[in-house]
Design an enzyme around this catalytic site. Structure first.
Site, PDB file in Angstrom:
ATOM      1  N   ASP A 168       0.820  -6.616  14.354  1.00 42.26           N
ATOM      2  CA  ASP A 168       1.839  -5.900  13.571  1.00 42.26           C
ATOM      3  C   ASP A 168       3.054  -5.468  14.399  1.00 42.26           C
ATOM      4  O   ASP A 168       4.166  -5.338  13.873  1.00 42.26           O
ATOM      5  CB  ASP A 168       1.226  -4.640  12.945  1.00 42.26           C
ATOM      6  CG  ASP A 168       0.468  -4.931  11.667  1.00 42.26           C
ATOM      7  OD1 ASP A 168       0.803  -5.902  10.976  1.00 42.26           O
ATOM      8  OD2 ASP A 168      -0.470  -4.171  11.362  1.00 42.26           O
ATOM      9  N   HIS A 173      -6.368  -8.170  14.618  1.00 44.82           N
ATOM     10  CA  HIS A 173      -6.237  -6.940  13.818  1.00 44.82           C
ATOM     11  C   HIS A 173      -7.010  -7.148  12.519  1.00 44.82           C
ATOM     12  O   HIS A 173      -6.887  -8.203  11.895  1.00 44.82           O
ATOM     13  CB  HIS A 173      -4.747  -6.717  13.553  1.00 44.82           C
ATOM     14  CG  HIS A 173      -4.414  -5.507  12.738  1.00 44.82           C
ATOM     15  ND1 HIS A 173      -5.190  -4.379  12.707  1.00 44.82           N
ATOM     16  CD2 HIS A 173      -3.334  -5.241  11.945  1.00 44.82           C
ATOM     17  CE1 HIS A 173      -4.623  -3.485  11.914  1.00 44.82           C
ATOM     18  NE2 HIS A 173      -3.501  -3.980  11.436  1.00 44.82           N
ATOM     19  N   HIS A 229       4.227 -10.117  10.930  1.00 44.07           N
ATOM     20  CA  HIS A 229       5.103 -10.017   9.745  1.00 44.07           C
ATOM     21  C   HIS A 229       6.533 -10.367  10.151  1.00 44.07           C
ATOM     22  O   HIS A 229       7.011  -9.935  11.212  1.00 44.07           O
ATOM     23  CB  HIS A 229       5.129  -8.593   9.178  1.00 44.07           C
ATOM     24  CG  HIS A 229       3.815  -8.103   8.654  1.00 44.07           C
ATOM     25  ND1 HIS A 229       3.262  -8.539   7.476  1.00 44.07           N
ATOM     26  CD2 HIS A 229       2.940  -7.202   9.159  1.00 44.07           C
ATOM     27  CE1 HIS A 229       2.113  -7.924   7.264  1.00 44.07           C
ATOM     28  NE2 HIS A 229       1.884  -7.111   8.277  1.00 44.07           N
ATOM     29  N   ASP A 240      -4.447  -7.364   5.318  1.00 43.50           N
ATOM     30  CA  ASP A 240      -3.405  -8.382   5.179  1.00 43.50           C
ATOM     31  C   ASP A 240      -3.512  -9.468   6.252  1.00 43.50           C
ATOM     32  O   ASP A 240      -2.780 -10.456   6.190  1.00 43.50           O
ATOM     33  CB  ASP A 240      -2.003  -7.753   5.192  1.00 43.50           C
ATOM     34  CG  ASP A 240      -1.769  -6.791   6.335  1.00 43.50           C
ATOM     35  OD1 ASP A 240      -2.732  -6.166   6.801  1.00 43.50           O
ATOM     36  OD2 ASP A 240      -0.611  -6.648   6.761  1.00 43.50           O
ATOM     37  N   HIS A 281      -1.634  -0.622  15.455  1.00 40.14           N
ATOM     38  CA  HIS A 281      -1.665   0.726  14.919  1.00 40.14           C
ATOM     39  C   HIS A 281      -3.045   1.097  14.369  1.00 40.14           C
ATOM     40  O   HIS A 281      -3.190   2.144  13.736  1.00 40.14           O
ATOM     41  CB  HIS A 281      -0.590   0.873  13.819  1.00 40.14           C
ATOM     42  CG  HIS A 281      -0.875   0.048  12.583  1.00 40.14           C
ATOM     43  ND1 HIS A 281      -0.932   0.629  11.350  1.00 40.14           N
ATOM     44  CD2 HIS A 281      -1.158  -1.251  12.382  1.00 40.14           C
ATOM     45  CE1 HIS A 281      -1.188  -0.283  10.445  1.00 40.14           C
ATOM     46  NE2 HIS A 281      -1.331  -1.436  11.044  1.00 40.14           N
ATOM     47  N   GLU A 306      -6.830  -5.277   9.661  1.00 40.59           N
ATOM     48  CA  GLU A 306      -6.329  -4.777   8.375  1.00 40.59           C
ATOM     49  C   GLU A 306      -6.320  -5.937   7.372  1.00 40.59           C
ATOM     50  O   GLU A 306      -6.141  -7.107   7.736  1.00 40.59           O
ATOM     51  CB  GLU A 306      -4.931  -4.153   8.521  1.00 40.59           C
ATOM     52  CG  GLU A 306      -4.539  -3.388   7.259  1.00 40.59           C
ATOM     53  CD  GLU A 306      -3.399  -2.388   7.431  1.00 40.59           C
ATOM     54  OE1 GLU A 306      -2.827  -2.294   8.524  1.00 40.59           O
ATOM     55  OE2 GLU A 306      -3.095  -1.697   6.431  1.00 40.59           O
ATOM     56  N   TYR A 317      10.437  -0.641   9.346  1.00 34.26           N
ATOM     57  CA  TYR A 317       9.025  -0.925   9.630  1.00 34.26           C
ATOM     58  C   TYR A 317       8.483   0.076  10.648  1.00 34.26           C
ATOM     59  O   TYR A 317       7.401   0.647  10.472  1.00 34.26           O
ATOM     60  CB  TYR A 317       8.957  -2.350  10.172  1.00 34.26           C
ATOM     61  CG  TYR A 317       7.593  -2.921  10.412  1.00 34.26           C
ATOM     62  CD1 TYR A 317       6.958  -3.678   9.438  1.00 34.26           C
ATOM     63  CD2 TYR A 317       6.960  -2.761  11.633  1.00 34.26           C
ATOM     64  CE1 TYR A 317       5.721  -4.249   9.669  1.00 34.26           C
ATOM     65  CE2 TYR A 317       5.727  -3.329  11.880  1.00 34.26           C
ATOM     66  CZ  TYR A 317       5.112  -4.068  10.894  1.00 34.26           C
ATOM     67  OH  TYR A 317       3.889  -4.638  11.132  1.00 34.26           O
ATOM     68  N   HIS A 328       0.819  -1.227   0.000  1.00 30.88           N
ATOM     69  CA  HIS A 328       0.000   0.000   0.000  1.00 30.88           C
ATOM     70  C   HIS A 328       0.852   1.276   0.000  1.00 30.88           C
ATOM     71  O   HIS A 328       0.657   2.207   0.777  1.00 30.88           O
ATOM     72  CB  HIS A 328      -1.086  -0.007   1.086  1.00 30.88           C
ATOM     73  CG  HIS A 328      -0.630  -0.104   2.530  1.00 30.88           C
ATOM     74  ND1 HIS A 328       0.402   0.631   3.048  1.00 30.88           N
ATOM     75  CD2 HIS A 328      -1.129  -0.833   3.559  1.00 30.88           C
ATOM     76  CE1 HIS A 328       0.534   0.354   4.335  1.00 30.88           C
ATOM     77  NE2 HIS A 328      -0.378  -0.532   4.661  1.00 30.88           N
TER      78      HIS A 328
END
Ligand code: FEO
Length: 415
Positions: free
Chosen positions: A164, A78, A229, A82, A145, A80, A196, A24
């Site tokens: 994350d 989370h 990740h 991904d 986040h 998001e 990151y 992104h």
């Protein structure tokens, strides 16, 4: 692919994305991974899913240890895309699974899927899930986040599944810090952590400090940190916690980064005497041309350095577009405790350097004014002025840097 056991009966069942280079808008030259985890116990429990394109890989990993139909609990740390965009496929295989999620997470999930037939348990900090022999405690981490974010702690294994936080965008055949460092190096891993953090977590330093303090107050012993990740922290989880505390405290090296763009090389030409002036004051300098460098790399380098000089030519009385874009992006990341200044060339009336300073003020950064402006092409006199400005700016950086106790110069070499 096969699941990888990270603790007794706890498996990594994620997917490695070797090819992604634009996450992104965040440039990821080393790819990434989407980590999710499975507890194989009386009540089979899955933590997060993966990006939808990689769902088959994750399901294959799950199947290597258990039939996905046996999943009884799904924890969504989370929402998001991904991490949750393949939950519909998991739910199709395990339609009776109970989804454990924060209230904000549920609200968000409802915007992506028809969840009317799914079973939910809304959880908050301190709530517990027993998988049989293991106890999972939830810890909300709002705005780390996303508003919905939380972490899950497995008490018997002292394992923190951290979503994350503490991650890195790295695709690797290694799953663990020690294994990765054997293949590459700790320096490479540290660079990935800072990259990151700078590009994703920079705005949330105060929250990070509070959350780490909360974890310490809860007395949670941690022997492993498993993020969503990159590499799992097995050998030295304290290392990543300390790195995060340093970064949350705005630690930086004594260095000036010159970030610029140029139309006909005049602003570019100014970077040379500026850099020489900085070096003459005994401070390290780094020069980054915006259109030649991924923005995420420039952001990381600024984050590692105490000061920044921004070079922009004037185009139509305002900043050059790539510089304006960069400063807008940087403002969103809310940098703190960095000294800044600006320079640039102009042909008619100028205006770009003034605009850069206005942007610094909006960010609340301490600026050294006025910067240096050059008409058309730098003359020998202009070069001298650039050298002097670079030297004075570096001297001010040395003074400014002193207020941050216990910091060392060096230590962050360019990646
Ligand atoms: Fe890796 Fe916030 O998603």
């Amino acid at each position: 692919m096969r699941a990888a056991e990270i603790k007794p009966n706890i498996y990594w069942v994620g997917a490695i994305d070797w090819a992604v280079r634009d996450f992104h808008g965040y440039i990821t030259p080393n790819g990434t991974s989407y980590n999710n985890y499975l507890i194989l116990d009386k009540h089979v429990t899955l933590f997060d899913t993966v990006k939808h394109d990689f769902c088959d890989y994750s399901l294959e990993n799950i199947r290597s240890v258990v039939d996905p139909a046996k999943i009884e609990n799904i924890v969504i740390n989370h929402i998001e895309n991904d991490h949750m965009s393949s939950i519909d496929r998991v739910m199709a295989l395990a339609p009776n699974a109970l989804i454990h999620i924060t209230a904000r997470g549920k609200k968000g999930l409802d915007r992506f899927f028809d969840t009317s037939s799914w079973k939910f348990r809304i959880v908050k900090t301190g709530d517990v899930l027993s998988t049989g022999s293991k106890t999972v405690t939830f810890l909300e981490t709002p705005m780390l986040h996303w508003p919905d974010s939380m972490m899950s702690y497995v008490r018997e294994d002292k394992l923190l599944i951290s979503q994350d936080a503490f991650g890195q965008h790295l695709a690797s055949s290694s799953r663990f810090d020690d294994d990765y460092c054997d293949q590459y190096s700790m320096t490479a891993l540290e660079h990935a952590v800072r990259d990151y953090y700078a590009n994703i977590l920079m705005p949330f330093g105060a929250l990070i400090k509070n959350k780490i303090a909360e974890v310490q107050k809860l007395g949670l012993e941690i022997s492993m940190i498993a993020p969503d990740h990159g590499i799992i922290w097995r050998k030295d989880p304290a290392k990543i916690l300390n790195m995060y505390l340093d970064m949350a405290n705005d630690k930086a090296d004594l260095r000036v980064v010159i970030v610029y763009d140029t139309m006909w090389h005049s602003t570019e030409h100014m970077t040379i005497p500026l850099m020489e002036g900085i070096r003459a004051a005994g401070v390290d300098a780094d020069v980054i041309k915006l259109r030649a460098t991924p923005m995420s790399k420039a952001i990381k380098r600024i984050w590692e350095s105490r000061a920044m000089l921004v070079g922009t030519p004037t185009l139509n009385n305002i900043m050059f577009p790539s510089v304006a874009e960069f400063l807008t992006h940087l403002r969103g990341l809310r940098p703190k405790n960095r000294l800044v200044g600006a320079f640039g060339s102009f042909g008619w009336g100028g205006g770009a350097v003034k605009e850069a300073y206005a942007e610094f003020k909006r960010m609340g950064l301490e600026a050294v004014e006025p910067g240096v402006e050059v008409l058309y092409r730098p003359s020998a006199e202009d070069e001298k002025a650039c050298f002097e400005f670079g030297k004075q700016f570096a001297e001010k950086t040395i003074e400014y840097h002193k207020q941050f106790n216990g910091e060392q110069s060096g230590g962050c070499k360019p990646s």
